[in-house]
Design a protein around this motif. Structure first.
Motif, PDB file in Angstrom:
ATOM      1  N   GLY A   1       0.814   0.594 -18.520  1.00  0.00           N
ATOM      2  CA  GLY A   1       2.178   0.849 -18.966  1.00  0.00           C
ATOM      3  C   GLY A   1       3.149   0.663 -17.820  1.00  0.00           C
ATOM      4  O   GLY A   1       2.887  -0.091 -16.875  1.00  0.00           O
ATOM      5  N   ILE A   2       4.261   1.404 -17.863  1.00  0.00           N
ATOM      6  CA  ILE A   2       5.348   1.185 -16.903  1.00  0.00           C
ATOM      7  C   ILE A   2       5.126   1.891 -15.564  1.00  0.00           C
ATOM      8  O   ILE A   2       5.901   1.692 -14.632  1.00  0.00           O
ATOM      9  N   SER A   3       4.086   2.705 -15.450  1.00  0.00           N
ATOM     10  CA  SER A   3       3.944   3.558 -14.273  1.00  0.00           C
ATOM     11  C   SER A   3       3.131   2.950 -13.138  1.00  0.00           C
ATOM     12  O   SER A   3       3.054   3.534 -12.059  1.00  0.00           O
ATOM     13  N   ILE A   4       2.521   1.788 -13.345  1.00  0.00           N
ATOM     14  CA  ILE A   4       1.852   1.104 -12.243  1.00  0.00           C
ATOM     15  C   ILE A   4       2.926   0.484 -11.348  1.00  0.00           C
ATOM     16  O   ILE A   4       3.920  -0.056 -11.821  1.00  0.00           O
ATOM     17  N   SER A   5       2.723   0.537 -10.047  1.00  0.00           N
ATOM     18  CA  SER A   5       3.769   0.165  -9.092  1.00  0.00           C
ATOM     19  C   SER A   5       4.120  -1.320  -9.126  1.00  0.00           C
ATOM     20  O   SER A   5       3.359  -2.150  -9.632  1.00  0.00           O
ATOM     21  N   GLU A   6       5.265  -1.636  -8.548  1.00  0.00           N
ATOM     22  CA  GLU A   6       5.641  -3.013  -8.271  1.00  0.00           C
ATOM     23  C   GLU A   6       4.584  -3.656  -7.368  1.00  0.00           C
ATOM     24  O   GLU A   6       3.984  -2.990  -6.524  1.00  0.00           O
ATOM     25  N   ASP A   7       4.338  -4.970  -7.574  1.00  0.00           N
ATOM     26  CA  ASP A   7       3.332  -5.690  -6.788  1.00  0.00           C
ATOM     27  C   ASP A   7       2.053  -4.864  -6.679  1.00  0.00           C
ATOM     28  O   ASP A   7       1.641  -4.435  -5.593  1.00  0.00           O
ATOM     29  N   PRO A   8       1.381  -4.606  -7.800  1.00  0.00           N
ATOM     30  CA  PRO A   8       0.247  -3.679  -7.800  1.00  0.00           C
ATOM     31  C   PRO A   8      -0.887  -4.133  -6.896  1.00  0.00           C
ATOM     32  O   PRO A   8      -1.162  -5.323  -6.755  1.00  0.00           O
ATOM     33  N   VAL A   9      -1.511  -3.141  -6.272  1.00  0.00           N
ATOM     34  CA  VAL A   9      -2.658  -3.366  -5.391  1.00  0.00           C
ATOM     35  C   VAL A   9      -3.817  -2.523  -5.911  1.00  0.00           C
ATOM     36  O   VAL A   9      -3.658  -1.344  -6.218  1.00  0.00           O
ATOM     37  N   PHE A  10      -4.994  -3.153  -5.979  1.00  0.00           N
ATOM     38  CA  PHE A  10      -6.203  -2.470  -6.435  1.00  0.00           C
ATOM     39  C   PHE A  10      -7.270  -2.623  -5.351  1.00  0.00           C
ATOM     40  O   PHE A  10      -7.557  -3.730  -4.908  1.00  0.00           O
ATOM     41  N   ARG A  11      -7.827  -1.507  -4.933  1.00  0.00           N
ATOM     42  CA  ARG A  11      -8.914  -1.533  -3.947  1.00  0.00           C
ATOM     43  C   ARG A  11     -10.141  -0.930  -4.611  1.00  0.00           C
ATOM     44  O   ARG A  11     -10.067   0.159  -5.181  1.00  0.00           O
ATOM     45  N   PHE A  12     -11.276  -1.625  -4.533  1.00  0.00           N
ATOM     46  CA  PHE A  12     -12.459  -1.160  -5.243  1.00  0.00           C
ATOM     47  C   PHE A  12     -13.727  -1.563  -4.493  1.00  0.00           C
ATOM     48  O   PHE A  12     -13.872  -2.691  -4.027  1.00  0.00           O
ATOM     49  N   ALA A  13     -14.631  -0.612  -4.354  1.00  0.00           N
ATOM     50  CA  ALA A  13     -15.940  -0.878  -3.776  1.00  0.00           C
ATOM     51  C   ALA A  13     -16.884  -1.312  -4.892  1.00  0.00           C
ATOM     52  O   ALA A  13     -16.843  -0.777  -6.003  1.00  0.00           O
TER      53      ALA A  13
END
Length: 256
Positions: free
Chosen positions: A220-232
């Motif tokens: 929805g609308i609450s994920i930040s601008e220029d989203p970044v995802f870090r995952f192991a």
């Protein structure tokens, strides 16, 4: 004075030894009202750090870029789905995720907007269908209406660009994915025209390695601008592929 300091330290020691956090979740009438709609039951999911935990800062440096990290201890039961909720946001459900086997035990980070002092919680669904919750109380305000960090021309020129890097950590690979997108919330104003910018954000994201799913997101609308995802994740075969779609029907595919 020395005695007073020792007594004060001894008072703090039990809390520290017990692993108490600085910003545990608070009673939330907002969550009580939305619980049924979000998770399909009025039953409050238990909080169990032996299954998973959520970490977020007690006070956010930037309410539009609040880091959230979700982790599991070794041997914890696998999480198959997770709803990330910011109680005080205009649209409280920030995102719903699914996770592949390669991400277990979970170590996953994302950044969200926080619009008011609020509990930030995650509700996980385990393989056997049980629901478990974790969260923190975050002091932040105005994150959903915070101005975009770039000009509209720059936004349009770079939208959909992706970057991905891999590092090694604790016997697993750690991937960091960044996607250029303003993720307009519908509450921001153009800093030149002062007109409200319509909501426009990445709605669907799918990340795989070869044919093996890593994670998906419905946002929805609450994920930040220029989203970044870090995952192991456990190393797999084949390229890491990303498929993203936004609310305007734009589609981006990238292979790394």
């Amino acid at each position: 004075m020395r005695l007073a300091c020792l007594l004060f330290a001894s008072m703090l020691a039990p809390a520290a030894l017990a692993g108490e956090v600085a910003n545990p979740m608070q009673p939330s009438a907002l969550w009580d009202d939305m619980r049924l709609a979000v998770i399909g039951t009025d039953d409050e999911p238990p909080v169990d750090p032996a299954i998973f935990d959520l970490d977020a800062p007690p006070r956010a440096d930037n309410p539009a870029l609040v880091p959230v990290r979700i982790t599991q201890p070794p041997g914890a039961p696998a999480i198959r789905a997770l709803a990330l909720v910011v109680d005080g946001n205009p649209a409280p459900v920030a995102a719903e995720f699914t996770f592949g086997e390669a991400l277990m035990p979970l170590d996953f980070e994302v950044r969200v907007r926080v619009d008011s002092y609020s509990d930030l919680r995650a509700i996980a669904t385990l393989e056997d269908g049980r629901k478990v919750m974790a969260g923190r109380f975050v002091k932040a305000s105005g994150g959903c209406a915070a101005p975009a960090g770039k000009s509209m021309d720059e936004v349009r020129a770079t939208m959909g660009e992706m970057r991905f890097r891999q590092t090694e950590g604790d016997g697993r690979q750690v991937g960091t994915l960044m996607i250029r997108h303003p993720n307009f919330s519908g509450l921001q104003r153009d800093q030149v025209t002062l007109l409200t910018i319509p909501a426009e954000f990445i709605q669907t994201l799918e990340v795989k390695q070869g044919e093996a799913p890593l994670f998906t997101m419905e946002a929805g609308i609450s994920i930040s601008e220029d989203p970044v995802f870090r995952f192991a994740h456990v190393p797999g075969e084949g390229p890491v592929t990303v498929h993203a779609e936004d609310t305007e029907g734009r589609v981006w595919d990238q292979s790394f």
